[in-house]
Structure formats: C-alpha cells, structure tokens
Design an enzyme around this catalytic site. Structure first.
Site, PDB file in Angstrom:
ATOM      1  N   GLU A 108       0.820  -1.218   0.000  1.00 15.18           N
ATOM      2  CA  GLU A 108       0.000   0.000   0.000  1.00 15.18           C
ATOM      3  C   GLU A 108       0.846   1.256   0.000  1.00 15.18           C
ATOM      4  OE1 GLU A 108       1.391   0.102   4.035  1.00 15.18           O
ATOM      5  OE2 GLU A 108       0.753  -1.562   2.790  1.00 15.18           O
ATOM      6  N   ASP A 109       2.047   1.189   0.605  1.00 16.27           N
ATOM      7  CA  ASP A 109       2.897   2.372   0.687  1.00 16.27           C
ATOM      8  C   ASP A 109       3.328   2.851  -0.698  1.00 16.27           C
ATOM      9  OD1 ASP A 109       4.360   0.071   0.358  1.00 16.27           O
ATOM     10  OD2 ASP A 109       5.859   0.538   1.874  1.00 16.27           O
ATOM     11  N   TYR A 110       3.591   1.924  -1.619  1.00 17.57           N
ATOM     12  CA  TYR A 110       4.018   2.301  -2.969  1.00 17.57           C
ATOM     13  C   TYR A 110       2.906   3.055  -3.697  1.00 17.57           C
ATOM     14  CZ  TYR A 110       5.040   1.798  -7.945  1.00 17.57           C
ATOM     15  OH  TYR A 110       5.226   2.051  -9.278  1.00 17.57           O
TER      16      TYR A 110
END
Length: 422
Positions: free
Chosen positions: A262-264
C-alpha cells in the site's frame, strides 16, 4: 541506357554479390551478445557509482541535520500518530514508551489491534497508566473488506484522527522529539505532501539482525537516499507523515488496502499532490533478534511484491548486486581489454565493501556496534543470499505468506486473500 534500368540493375547486382551475402550470414552472434553484456555492465556500474556518490554526499550534508523547532513558528500543528499492533516482541514496550514520552505539545496516540485478545493491549493500558496525561485511544477491530492486514488494522484510526498531520509509525519504530520535530517542520512547507524516514535497524542483537542492519544501512540505503535526492519516488511504509486532506483527495487510507504494498501506491498518488521529502533521521527499527530465516522471508516477500508491481525494475536491480555486477564486468573487461578478471573482481568486491562500510557508518552516526570482522561476515552472507532470495521469489511470484495469511498478488499489485493459517 534508361537511368531507372541502370539503377535497378545496380541493386540487383549488389544483392547477388556473394561477398556481401557471406558477411551477413556470418555475423558473430556471440560478439553481439558480448557487446550487449558490456553495455549492461557499463550502465549498471555507472548507476551504482552515481547513487553511491550521491548517498555519501547526502549522508555528510543532509542526514542527522534536522530542521529546528524555530522554523515551525509559535503555533504548532497537531499530529495523530497511528500505531498498528500485532502481538508482543521483546522491545515493544520500549518502542511504545518512546511515543508516550514525546514532549511535543499537541499530539494523540491511536493504537490499533485486530481483536481484544491481542497481547499488546495490556501493555498499552499499562503505559497509559504510567503516562495518563497523553491523549491516547485504543481501537480494536479493523475495517471490513480490506485485504491488506496492516491497512485493515489502521483504517479505523485513520478515520478517528483529529489532526491534519498523520504519522504512521509501525510497532518496531522508536520515536524521539528530534524525529517528530524534523518531520513536522518539513511537512509544514506548502508544496510538501509527505515526509518519510529511511528504514534502518538500530542496535545489534545477533548475527541475523546484523545482516539485516547491513542490508538497510548499505545496499538499500545507497539507492533509497540517492533516489530521494534525485526526486524519484522511493518510500517505505514503516514511518511516514502526511497531510490528511491530501490523502482524502486520493481516496483515503482504506482504499489502498487492496494492495499488499500500500505504501508504494499511496505515496505515488500523494506525489501528484506535492513533494515527498526524506527526513534527516533514519527510522529506528528497534527489534529483537532476527534470524537469517526471518530476514530471508521478509526479503522474499518484498521481492515478490516488486516483481508484480515493477518486474523489469526488480530484474534489472539484480544486476546491481556486487557479485553479479562484478562477474559481468570482469568477464567483459577481460574479453575486450584483456584485463585479468580475477584481479578486477577482487578489487571490485573490496571497493564495494569499503563503500558500504562508510555509508553504514554515516547512517549509524557514530562507531558501529559490530567489529570489522563481524561486518565482513554479515556483508558476505547478505550479498550471497541476494541471489537465493531472487530465485525463490521468481519460482512462485504471485503467492505471498504474511504472518498467518496467504495472499495471491496479481501483476500490477492487486491482491486477494487465499486463506488464513493458524
């Protein structure tokens, strides 16, 4: 004679020239492959040396040189600190207490657990009794229909956050006033959407932990810092602070729970709303003893995610491994310039070890807690394990096991849960 006839006759004769046909039929395919291999080696070597140089300069001029409180003005912004929890590890109490001890005048702590049986809950309540003045909430039970376990856990806290600045800080992260002040002062700049910390491992708790320290503080750091200095998107989700209104404009936190990485995707979306800025302080992941098996499993999971999100980048990155790049460069230099491949390879490895040691020392911001011999052993294990990790990831790239769950990741990053394992 008709000019067009003469022209056509010339090309027919040229085409039938046996000497030209012979030269085309006998192109040295292996020589073309050598040229291509040499081109790859030259480009990769140039990129790695450029990134290493930029990182060394940034470590000297940027890291551990924070923005001061005076730059934030008299009225400080509030910060909602989201702490996703799952179970108890040896340093959890120390890490959580570092957040309770923050002297910042306006913040709230939002702890998240999947269920009321989580072993971290008594510890959180114990710390709240110790620091009753801290604004704290404990949110139990995650959001439904969210695949990513961490996002599922954090989503209710994100919705409950009262302040514009939101700091997602994983359970392993150790906090400090210097880190918090630096991130807030950078995030206050108008065109900044997110401030993040480069992941790092503090302390030294055994051989596996030191291998992980060298990975984060050397190989990973030389690209992470350089890419951020060059303005590329390179963010991990261990510790980052963002403006909530901007994330709400790009669907909010829970929407990104459809991805394991999710961070990307979250940071890529925020990059369209503003700059992504690196904190002056590396993230202090203060963890217990890590086994080599645990380190490898973590790396395999990350490699599989990159293979599904950026397959070409992940494969090309493998050429930047010291051993891979050294072998390719040594062979091509021997082929074209008759340079002794063994001497070159040994000099190459020695150069890489020295540069990685210097980078690690800069990031540690002091003397290393492991000896040079221990560093060498751990460096060699990390380097040799990189090939094994990539091969294992390539064998079954779409199935990822994370904690007690198994997921299937599609090309592009979308994820579905396959099963729970207890």
């Amino acid at each position: 004679m008709d000019s067009r006839f003469s022209f056509d006759f010339f090309f027919i004769d040229l085409f039938n020239d046996t000497s030209i046909k012979w030269s085309l039929d006998h192109v040295d395919t292996f020589e073309v492959l050598w040229i291509l291999l040499a081109g790859v080696a030259f480009i990769e070597y140039s990129i790695v040396l450029l990134c290493t140089t930029i990182t060394l300069i940034a470590c000297k001029l940027y890291l551990h040189k924070p923005s001061g409180m005076l730059e934030m003005g008299d009225v400080v912004p509030g910060v909602s600190i989201i702490k996703p929890l799952m179970g108890v590890d040896p340093f959890l109490e120390y890490n959580l207490e570092s957040h309770f001890k923050l002297a910042y005048p306006k913040f709230e702590l939002l702890f998240c657990c999947h269920d009321d049986k989580d072993g971290a809950i008594p510890l959180v309540n114990k710390l709240h009794k110790r620091y009753p003045h801290v604004d704290m909430k404990l949110l139990i039970g995650g959001a439904k229909d969210v695949v990513n376990p961490m996002v599922q856990n954090m989503a209710p806290a994100y919705e409950a956050a009262r302040y514009e600045f939101v700091w997602i800080s994983s359970s392993r992260i150790e906090a400090s006033d210097a880190i918090l002040n630096d991130m807030i002062s950078k995030l206050q700049i108008l065109n900044v959407a997110l401030v993040h910390q480069m992941p790092y491992i503090t302390g030294g708790h055994g051989f596996g932990s030191n291998v992980e320290k060298i990975y984060f503080g050397a190989f990973h750091a030389k690209f992470y810092i350089a890419f951020n200095m060059l303005g590329f998107i390179c963010v991990t989700g261990m510790s980052y602070m963002f403006k909530k209104t901007l994330l709400d404009q790009v669907n909010g936190l829970a929407w990104y729970g459809r991805y394991l990485a999710e961070d990307y995707f979250l940071t890529t979306a925020l990059h369209e709303r503003g700059r992504l800025v690196l904190s002056a302080y590396p993230a202090k992941q203060n963890v217990g003893q890590t086994t080599l098996r645990g380190f490898a499993d973590r790396q395999i999971r990350w490699s599989k995610l990159r293979l599904n999100m950026m397959p070409l980048v992940e494969v090309l990155e493998s050429f930047s491994y010291c051993s891979h790049l050294g072998v390719i460069s040594a062979l091509t230099l021997h082929h074209f310039l008759a340079i002794n491949p063994y001497n070159f390879f040994l000099a190459h490895v020695l150069l890489w070890i020295i540069l990685d040691y210097i980078i690690l020392s800069y990031i540690e911001n002091g003397p290393l807690l492991l000896s040079k011999f221990e560093f060498l052993k751990c460096w060699l294990v990390r380097e040799l394990s990189a090939t094994y990790i990539l091969v294992v990831a390539l064998l079954n790239p779409h199935i990822i096991k994370w904690h007690h769950r198994t997921f299937r990741v599609r090309l592009g990053g979308l994820t579905e849960q396959v099963k729970d394992e207890y």
